[in-house]
Enzyme design. Structure first.
Site, PDB file in Angstrom:
ATOM      1  N   SER A 172    -124.892 -52.501  26.622  1.00  0.00           N
ATOM      2  CA  SER A 172    -124.472 -51.683  25.475  1.00  0.00           C
ATOM      3  C   SER A 172    -125.011 -50.264  25.650  1.00  0.00           C
ATOM      4  CB  SER A 172    -125.009 -52.262  24.173  1.00  0.00           C
ATOM      5  OG  SER A 172    -124.420 -53.508  23.954  1.00  0.00           O
ATOM      6  N   GLU A 188    -128.667 -45.844  23.833  1.00  0.00           N
ATOM      7  CA  GLU A 188    -129.738 -46.806  24.111  1.00  0.00           C
ATOM      8  C   GLU A 188    -130.162 -46.640  25.571  1.00  0.00           C
ATOM      9  OE1 GLU A 188    -129.018 -50.770  22.661  1.00  0.00           O
ATOM     10  OE2 GLU A 188    -130.378 -51.612  24.158  1.00  0.00           O
ATOM     11  N   ARG A 247    -135.061 -52.265  19.060  1.00  0.00           N
ATOM     12  CA  ARG A 247    -134.936 -51.701  20.419  1.00  0.00           C
ATOM     13  C   ARG A 247    -135.896 -50.530  20.653  1.00  0.00           C
ATOM     14  NH1 ARG A 247    -133.363 -55.751  20.422  1.00  0.00           N
ATOM     15  NH2 ARG A 247    -131.267 -56.586  20.664  1.00  0.00           N
TER      16      ARG A 247
HETATM   17  C1  FAD Z   1    -125.320 -56.342  31.888  1.00  0.00           C
HETATM   18  C2  FAD Z   1    -126.410 -55.889  30.951  1.00  0.00           C
HETATM   19  C3  FAD Z   1    -126.619 -56.574  29.770  1.00  0.00           C
HETATM   20  C4  FAD Z   1    -127.641 -56.177  28.884  1.00  0.00           C
HETATM   21  N1  FAD Z   1    -127.849 -56.894  27.736  1.00  0.00           N
HETATM   22  C5  FAD Z   1    -128.874 -56.539  26.909  1.00  0.00           C
HETATM   23  C6  FAD Z   1    -129.150 -57.307  25.730  1.00  0.00           C
HETATM   24  O1  FAD Z   1    -128.512 -58.308  25.429  1.00  0.00           O
HETATM   25  N2  FAD Z   1    -130.200 -56.907  24.938  1.00  0.00           N
HETATM   26  C7  FAD Z   1    -130.979 -55.819  25.256  1.00  0.00           C
HETATM   27  O2  FAD Z   1    -131.940 -55.528  24.529  1.00  0.00           O
HETATM   28  N3  FAD Z   1    -130.726 -55.074  26.356  1.00  0.00           N
HETATM   29  C8  FAD Z   1    -129.707 -55.408  27.192  1.00  0.00           C
HETATM   30  N4  FAD Z   1    -129.461 -54.667  28.323  1.00  0.00           N
HETATM   31  C9  FAD Z   1    -130.288 -53.467  28.590  1.00  0.00           C
HETATM   32  C10 FAD Z   1    -131.497 -53.733  29.509  1.00  0.00           C
HETATM   33  O3  FAD Z   1    -131.362 -54.953  30.176  1.00  0.00           O
HETATM   34  C11 FAD Z   1    -132.809 -53.750  28.739  1.00  0.00           C
HETATM   35  O4  FAD Z   1    -132.986 -52.510  28.103  1.00  0.00           O
HETATM   36  C12 FAD Z   1    -134.005 -54.033  29.665  1.00  0.00           C
HETATM   37  O5  FAD Z   1    -135.087 -54.482  28.868  1.00  0.00           O
HETATM   38  C13 FAD Z   1    -134.461 -52.844  30.493  1.00  0.00           C
HETATM   39  O6  FAD Z   1    -135.479 -53.279  31.388  1.00  0.00           O
HETATM   40  P1  FAD Z   1    -135.624 -52.633  32.843  1.00  0.00           P
HETATM   41  O7  FAD Z   1    -136.812 -53.211  33.489  1.00  0.00           O
HETATM   42  O8  FAD Z   1    -134.346 -52.751  33.597  1.00  0.00           O
HETATM   43  O9  FAD Z   1    -135.891 -51.109  32.441  1.00  0.00           O
HETATM   44  P2  FAD Z   1    -135.587 -49.805  33.309  1.00  0.00           P
HETATM   45  O10 FAD Z   1    -134.137 -49.478  33.230  1.00  0.00           O
HETATM   46  O11 FAD Z   1    -136.196 -49.892  34.633  1.00  0.00           O
HETATM   47  O12 FAD Z   1    -136.385 -48.729  32.442  1.00  0.00           O
HETATM   48  C14 FAD Z   1    -135.972 -48.406  31.133  1.00  0.00           C
HETATM   49  C15 FAD Z   1    -137.016 -47.480  30.521  1.00  0.00           C
HETATM   50  O13 FAD Z   1    -138.240 -48.202  30.388  1.00  0.00           O
HETATM   51  C16 FAD Z   1    -139.305 -47.545  31.075  1.00  0.00           C
HETATM   52  N5  FAD Z   1    -140.113 -48.590  31.705  1.00  0.00           N
HETATM   53  C17 FAD Z   1    -139.730 -49.540  32.598  1.00  0.00           C
HETATM   54  N6  FAD Z   1    -140.766 -50.328  32.934  1.00  0.00           N
HETATM   55  C18 FAD Z   1    -141.824 -49.866  32.256  1.00  0.00           C
HETATM   56  C19 FAD Z   1    -143.201 -50.238  32.185  1.00  0.00           C
HETATM   57  N7  FAD Z   1    -143.697 -51.256  32.904  1.00  0.00           N
HETATM   58  N8  FAD Z   1    -144.022 -49.520  31.373  1.00  0.00           N
HETATM   59  C20 FAD Z   1    -143.559 -48.469  30.644  1.00  0.00           C
HETATM   60  N9  FAD Z   1    -142.270 -48.062  30.680  1.00  0.00           N
HETATM   61  C21 FAD Z   1    -141.416 -48.754  31.466  1.00  0.00           C
HETATM   62  C22 FAD Z   1    -138.632 -46.626  32.090  1.00  0.00           C
HETATM   63  O14 FAD Z   1    -139.447 -45.486  32.355  1.00  0.00           O
HETATM   64  C23 FAD Z   1    -137.334 -46.259  31.386  1.00  0.00           C
HETATM   65  O15 FAD Z   1    -137.521 -45.158  30.541  1.00  0.00           O
HETATM   66  C24 FAD Z   1    -128.448 -55.053  29.217  1.00  0.00           C
HETATM   67  C25 FAD Z   1    -128.226 -54.364  30.425  1.00  0.00           C
HETATM   68  C26 FAD Z   1    -127.226 -54.778  31.293  1.00  0.00           C
HETATM   69  C27 FAD Z   1    -127.033 -54.049  32.590  1.00  0.00           C
END
Ligand code: FAD
Length: 326
Positions: free
Chosen positions: A235, A315, A176
């Site tokens: 999580s 996380e 992660r």
């Molecule tokens: C219901 C649910 C289930 C989930 N299940 C899982 C799972 O099974 N496994 C898992 O790993 N995670 C899981 N997650 C967590 C989440 O989905 C992941 O961490 C996801 O990859 C975050 O992506 P995002 O685009 O939403 O990031 P955001 O929330 O938009 O950003 C997260 C971080 O990444 C940075 N960021 C975003 N985009 C970029 C970019 N293009 N370049 C540089 N930095 C960037 C942001 O600045 C921030 O610090 C879950 C979340 C939810 C709500």
């Protein structure tokens, strides 16, 4: 409005002001951003950031908002919402295929695209919320598969280096995490940004392609039926022991197990409660605030530390009004 903001708006008139951030994050928490720019064209990223830098305006890059909780006071700077959605298939040799995708495309859309083209390798991550850019930054994964397994290279931007390409080795993927995440944590603010991602996948034979499609569907159904419903970020704490994907992970090494042992389920601070279904999921049950999240997360960390001597690490990213990760 301060003059730096006025100058940025003059250069980029699509910029919105005082934009509430809560609707852009799955936890539903966050006050207004002074400036908000929905980036639908990747080529505009560099000029936008250069202008923000020149004007001394802090910026924060947001993907799908599924791993982010903004401050109740919002953000004193520019939030760039990565929303460019181009995706294409690049043919290479007979078996391998490369998908090139803007970082703002949802991971699930990338997986659907891969399955449509009979490519396997990502199906286990189906239903994981957020963008492919966010997934690269956090090396997101599920069921023993993570982004690092299919990542080939990315087009990146950093204020120091400008635009550059980063191959897999330079991304320093771990459980992660990635170099992007580590550098963001070290700098305290968005430091390196993923603009485009190249993923290497394998062309599957018809039977394997069909099985991959069925597996993706099953995984989504399973997620829908088993995951707590409501405003949350999945999580909340990382598992304290880096999983070895070649072996089943012992229950007692998981954050959820440790939290269950301290009777975390149902614990509530203000408008934030530990899910009754899953001890490692915090839910915004009404008017939850970032302060509630911080407080409940400290209570849980303290209890786990006292009982097991284990320091749980969040996380989910909590962001201060200045854009620093808390
Ligand atoms: C219901 C649910 C289930 C989930 N299940 C899982 C799972 O099974 N496994 C898992 O790993 N995670 C899981 N997650 C967590 C989440 O989905 C992941 O961490 C996801 O990859 C975050 O992506 P995002 O685009 O939403 O990031 P955001 O929330 O938009 O950003 C997260 C971080 O990444 C940075 N960021 C975003 N985009 C970029 C970019 N293009 N370049 C540089 N930095 C960037 C942001 O600045 C921030 O610090 C879950 C979340 C939810 C709500």
């Amino acid at each position: 409005m301060n003059s730096a903001y006025q100058r940025l708006i003059a250069a980029f008139p699509e910029t919105e002001q005082d934009k509430p951030l809560a609707p852009f994050v799955t936890f539903g928490i966050g006050g207004p951003a002074d400036l908000f720019y929905k980036l639908t064209d990747t080529s505009k990223f560099e000029p936008l950031i250069k202008t923000a830098k020149e004007l001394g305006i802090p910026f924060f890059v947001l993907g799908g908002g599924s791993n982010t909780i903004f401050a109740d006071e919002g953000f004193r700077g520019l939030v760039i919402h990565m929303a460019a959605k181009s995706m294409a298939l690049e043919t290479s040799d007979s078996e391998a295929r490369t998908i090139v995708s803007d970082s703002g495309v949802l991971l699930s859309q990338v997986i659907q695209f891969s399955l449509k083209h009979k490519l396997s390798g990502m199906e286990k991550m189906m239903g994981l919320p957020g963008t492919i850019g966010g997934a690269v930054r956090g090396n997101a994964g599920a069921f023993g598969i993570e982004i690092a397994d299919v990542f080939h290279k990315a087009l990146m931007y950093s204020p120091q280096k400008g635009l550059y390409e980063a191959g897999k080795a330079s991304m320093e993927f771990g459980y992660r995490t990635s170099k992007v995440k580590k550098d963001q944590a070290a700098a305290g603010i968005s430091a390196e940004i993923v603009l485009k991602v190249w993923l290497k996948l394998t062309l599957a034979d018809p039977a394997t392609a069909k099985a991959a499609q069925e597996e993706a569907l099953d995984i989504v159904k399973n997620r829908i039926s088993k995951q707590p419903k409501g405003k949350c970020s999945g999580s909340f704490f990382k598992n304290p022991v880096t999983p070895d994907y070649n072996k089943p992970q012992p229950q007692e090494t998981k954050a959820g197990y440790l939290l269950e042992q301290i009777d975390a389920k149902g614990l509530k601070v203000g408008g934030v409660q530990v899910s009754a279904q899953h001890a490692n999921w915090l839910m915004n049950i009404g008017n939850g605030t970032q302060k509630d999240v911080l407080e409940i997360s400290k209570v849980l960390q303290t209890k786990v530390k006292e009982r097991f001597g284990v320091q749980l690490e969040r996380e989910v990213q909590l962001v201060s009004p200045e854009g620093f990760l808390i």
